[in-house]
Structure formats: structure tokens, C-alpha cells
Scaffold this motif. Structure first.
Motif, mmCIF file in Angstrom:
data_model
loop_
_atom_site.group_PDB
_atom_site.id
_atom_site.type_symbol
_atom_site.label_atom_id
_atom_site.label_comp_id
_atom_site.label_asym_id
_atom_site.label_seq_id
_atom_site.Cartn_x
_atom_site.Cartn_y
_atom_site.Cartn_z
ATOM 1 N N VAL A 7 4.899 -0.192 15.718
ATOM 2 C CA VAL A 7 5.932 -0.726 15.650
ATOM 3 C C VAL A 7 5.262 -2.078 14.777
ATOM 4 O O VAL A 7 6.198 -2.863 14.758
ATOM 5 N N ALA A 8 4.150 -2.332 14.004
ATOM 6 C CA ALA A 8 4.150 -3.643 13.472
ATOM 7 C C ALA A 8 4.703 -3.990 12.475
ATOM 8 O O ALA A 8 5.001 -2.857 11.934
ATOM 9 N N ASP A 9 5.072 -5.914 12.404
ATOM 10 C CA ASP A 9 5.623 -5.741 11.214
ATOM 11 C C ASP A 9 5.511 -5.833 9.738
ATOM 12 O O ASP A 9 5.577 -5.886 8.381
ATOM 13 N N LEU A 10 3.948 -6.424 10.370
ATOM 14 C CA LEU A 10 2.787 -6.381 9.413
ATOM 15 C C LEU A 10 1.786 -6.156 9.634
ATOM 16 O O LEU A 10 1.084 -6.603 10.956
ATOM 17 N N MET A 11 1.104 -5.493 8.807
ATOM 18 C CA MET A 11 -0.773 -5.113 8.757
ATOM 19 C C MET A 11 -1.063 -6.620 7.812
ATOM 20 O O MET A 11 -1.238 -6.514 6.505
ATOM 21 N N LEU A 12 -2.504 -7.028 8.759
ATOM 22 C CA LEU A 12 -3.159 -7.943 7.841
ATOM 23 C C LEU A 12 -4.418 -8.010 7.259
ATOM 24 O O LEU A 12 -4.992 -7.352 8.788
ATOM 25 N N VAL A 13 -5.074 -7.339 6.296
ATOM 26 C CA VAL A 13 -6.543 -6.510 6.332
ATOM 27 C C VAL A 13 -7.634 -8.185 5.948
ATOM 28 O O VAL A 13 -7.190 -8.057 4.655
ATOM 29 N N PRO A 14 -8.081 -7.692 6.898
ATOM 30 C CA PRO A 14 -8.847 -9.242 6.432
ATOM 31 C C PRO A 14 -10.495 -7.793 5.506
ATOM 32 O O PRO A 14 -10.867 -6.918 6.318
ATOM 33 N N CYS A 15 -10.830 -8.432 4.407
ATOM 34 C CA CYS A 15 -11.749 -7.996 3.459
ATOM 35 C C CYS A 15 -13.049 -8.755 3.018
ATOM 36 O O CYS A 15 -12.943 -9.730 2.355
ATOM 37 N N LEU A 16 -13.760 -7.632 3.469
ATOM 38 C CA LEU A 16 -15.487 -8.506 3.092
ATOM 39 C C LEU A 16 -15.701 -8.348 1.350
ATOM 40 O O LEU A 16 -15.313 -7.160 1.121
ATOM 41 N N PRO A 17 -15.937 -9.857 0.739
ATOM 42 C CA PRO A 17 -15.737 -10.212 -0.614
ATOM 43 C C PRO A 17 -16.966 -8.379 -1.420
ATOM 44 O O PRO A 17 -17.492 -9.722 -2.615
ATOM 45 N N GLN A 49 0.003 6.884 5.228
ATOM 46 C CA GLN A 49 0.445 8.294 5.904
ATOM 47 C C GLN A 49 1.715 7.558 7.458
ATOM 48 O O GLN A 49 2.690 8.215 7.585
ATOM 49 N N MET A 50 1.496 6.480 7.075
ATOM 50 C CA MET A 50 2.491 5.038 8.264
ATOM 51 C C MET A 50 3.373 5.378 7.972
ATOM 52 O O MET A 50 4.476 5.426 8.666
ATOM 53 N N LEU A 51 3.551 5.119 6.556
ATOM 54 C CA LEU A 51 4.960 4.286 6.270
ATOM 55 C C LEU A 51 6.142 4.657 6.395
ATOM 56 O O LEU A 51 6.682 4.189 6.355
ATOM 57 N N PRO A 52 6.280 6.608 6.431
ATOM 58 C CA PRO A 52 7.062 7.106 6.397
ATOM 59 C C PRO A 52 7.828 7.054 8.403
ATOM 60 O O PRO A 52 9.056 7.180 8.547
ATOM 61 N N ALA A 53 6.567 6.629 9.236
ATOM 62 C CA ALA A 53 6.765 6.198 10.558
ATOM 63 C C ALA A 53 7.624 5.139 10.368
ATOM 64 O O ALA A 53 8.346 4.590 11.291
ATOM 65 N N ASN A 54 6.597 4.032 9.541
ATOM 66 C CA ASN A 54 7.458 3.077 9.532
ATOM 67 C C ASN A 54 8.151 2.025 8.678
ATOM 68 O O ASN A 54 6.834 1.369 7.732
ATOM 69 N N PRO A 55 8.651 2.401 8.081
ATOM 70 C CA PRO A 55 8.938 2.215 6.659
ATOM 71 C C PRO A 55 8.779 0.727 5.913
ATOM 72 O O PRO A 55 8.518 0.163 5.171
ATOM 73 N N ASN A 56 9.425 -0.047 7.455
ATOM 74 C CA ASN A 56 9.580 -1.717 7.015
ATOM 75 C C ASN A 56 8.094 -2.091 7.438
ATOM 76 O O ASN A 56 8.114 -3.145 6.811
ATOM 77 N N LEU A 57 7.042 -1.504 7.389
ATOM 78 C CA LEU A 57 6.083 -1.833 7.432
ATOM 79 C C LEU A 57 4.921 -2.855 6.396
ATOM 80 O O LEU A 57 5.684 -2.868 4.954
ATOM 81 N N ARG A 58 4.919 -3.496 6.539
ATOM 82 C CA ARG A 58 3.968 -4.402 5.345
ATOM 83 C C ARG A 58 2.775 -5.162 5.504
ATOM 84 O O ARG A 58 2.175 -4.817 6.367
ATOM 85 N N VAL A 59 1.647 -4.413 3.796
ATOM 86 C CA VAL A 59 0.323 -5.023 4.975
ATOM 87 C C VAL A 59 0.018 -5.772 3.501
ATOM 88 O O VAL A 59 0.277 -6.014 2.198
ATOM 89 N N SER A 60 -0.559 -6.959 3.670
ATOM 90 C CA SER A 60 -1.220 -8.052 3.448
ATOM 91 C C SER A 60 -2.510 -7.639 3.436
ATOM 92 O O SER A 60 -3.431 -7.574 4.526
#
Ligand SMILES: Nc1ncnc2c1ncn2[C@@H]1O[C@H](COP(=O)(O)OP(=O)(O)OP(=O)(O)O)[C@@H](O)[C@H]1O
Ligand SMILES: [Mg+2]
Length: 214
Positions: free
Chosen positions: A102-112, A129-140
Motif C-alpha cells: 500500500v505504500a507510495d514510497l519506501m524509505l530505507v535508512p542504511c548504516l554507512p 518481489q513486491m513490485l508486481p503487487a504495487n507497481p507504483n512503489l518508489r524506493v529511496s
């Protein structure tokens, strides 16, 4: 907008970022729902502490959801709120997957650190794997809890290049600063905590602007 703060690595700063985004978004006048989709319940504990500290005026509504309810309840509630922020745990759980549908944006904090950057390849597999269920998902992805000895953004972006088909690297690093842990422990954001740490405020504001636009 529905923003899920996630990934498959623990301790990257997800709850810190999710609670900050909820507070800053609410302060801009939006009606915000913060969904704690991590069974550890850290975001819910933070909200309870915040309501206690501010006489019930946390500024946003907080709820805890688990498993498929993360999807079904958000689908039902989304028209009632301007924005929904989901704090998912640091593992590949049913709750995180439900949130990603259901998300529009997935925000991923990553330790450097290299090991953490390498796990982004696994996060990229989850997203594929999730994109077919939510093709509009953006990930940053952004670097979280950085210090002067950390990989810099350019090195991190290079290490990430195989995952770039599904995620964007944003140059909005959030430093490892005591102000973040002190503010969180007080039920506050770094924008509210005194003494104010201007560097922490600038970093979280830049990230916020990246997510919600200026
Ligand atoms: N930018 C930062 N600077 C300093 N301390 C931080 C920062 N971000 C998070 N922390 C501290 O690191 C610890 C872990 O942060 P947090 O709980 O936000 O991570 P998380 O990704 O939600 O963890 P989990 O995977 O367990 O849910 C906390 O004690 C928090 O106060
Ligand atoms: Mg957390």
C-alpha cells in the motif's frame, strides 16, 4: 502520501526517522497517522511517552498493526488522513510486506558500512518481489547515523549500483548525533529538543523536504 520506513537491517534508525517524519509532517498542518508495524512496539512507546510529555498533544495519531492488518486497515483508513507513515521492523516480515503493498514510497535508512550496504541487495530482491503487487512503489535509500569516518555518499552509491533498477540513492545523510537519541528519549524531535542541534535539524529537514517536497 503513504511512506513506509523499512529495510531488512535492524538498528538503522527506522523508528527515529519514522517518528521525526510524523512530527514534522503534522507540524506542517497535515493530519498524520503513524503506524507501528513492528511487534517490538518502539514507535508506540515513543508516541505514548510523547503524549504524556505534551498533555495528549503528540500532534499525530499512532496505532499498532501487525501482519495483513497493516494492509487492510491502511486501505480503510487512508482517506481519513493526509499522510500515513509506517514504521516497519528491521526484518523481512509479513507486516513489512503488507505495508509495501500500500505504500507510495519506501524509505530505507542504511548504516554507512560495507556489510550494511551489501544487505541492500537483499532489500532489492524483496522490492522486486513486491513490485508486481504495487507497481507504483518508489524506493529511496539514504545513509543513516553517519560519522566522519563513514563511507561517503558517492562510495555508497557505487556499492549500490546493482540495486539501482529498483531504488534511488538520495544524498540526504543523517549523522550519528546525540541530539537524535536524546530527543527520542524525551518523546521529542530534534526540532523541538533544547538545546537545539542545528546540524541535526538541518539534516532531518533536508530529508523531510526530499520525501514530501518543499
Ligand atoms: N542519527 C542518529 N544519531 C544517533 N543515534 C541514533 C540515530 N538514529 C538512531 N539512533 C539511535 O540508535 C538506536 C536505534 O535507532 P532506531 O530505534 O531508530 O533504529 P531502528 O532501525 O528502528 O531499530 P529496529 O530495527 O530495532 O527497529 C536508538 O537508540 C536511537 O536513539
Ligand atoms: Mg525500530
Amino acid at each position: 502520501m503513504i511512506v513506509l520506513v523499512g529495510g531488512i537491517k535492524g538498528g538503522s534508525g527506522k523508528t527515529t526517522i519514522a517518528t521525526h517524519l510524523a512530527i514534522l509532517r503534522a507540524a506542517s498542518g497535515a493530519d498524520v497517522l503513524l503506524v507501528d508495524a513492528d511487534d517490538q512496539g518502539t514507535a508506540s512507546q515513543f508516541t505514548a511517552m510523547r503524549n504524556e510529555k505534551l498533555a495528549g498533544q503528540a500532534g499525530y495519531t499512532g496505532i499498532q498493526l501487525s501482519g495483513m492488518a497493516v494492509r487492510t486497515e491502511i486501505v480503510r483508513l487512508k482517506s481519513k488522513y493526509d499522510d500515513i507513515i509506517i514504521d516497519s521492523g528491521g526484518r523481512d516480515t509479513g507486516s513489512q510486506r503488507a505495508g509495501l503493498t500500500v505504500a507510495d514510497l519506501m524509505l530505507v535508512p542504511c548504516l554507512p558500512r560495507s556489510f550494511d550496504i551489501w544487505t541492500l541487495a537483499k532489500t532489492a530482491d524483496l522490492i522486486r518481489q513486491m513490485l508486481p503487487a504495487n507497481p507504483n512503489l518508489r524506493v529511496s535509500v539514504f545513509l543513516s547515523r553517519t560519522d566522519p569516518s563513514s563511507l561517503d555518499s558517492a562510495e555508497a552509491a557505487e556499492a549500490l549500483k546493482d540495486a539501482m533498477d529498483v531504488m534511488t540513492f538520495i544524498a540526504s545523510p543523517v549523522g550519528a548525533r546525540k541530539a537524535f537519541s536524546q530527543a527520542s528519549a524525551a518523546g521529542l524531535s530534534v526540532t523541538e529538543f533544547r538545546p537545539r542541534n542545528e546540524k541535526a535539524v538541518a539534516e532531518i529537514t533536508t530529508l523531510y523536504d526530499n520525501v514530501f517536497g518543499k
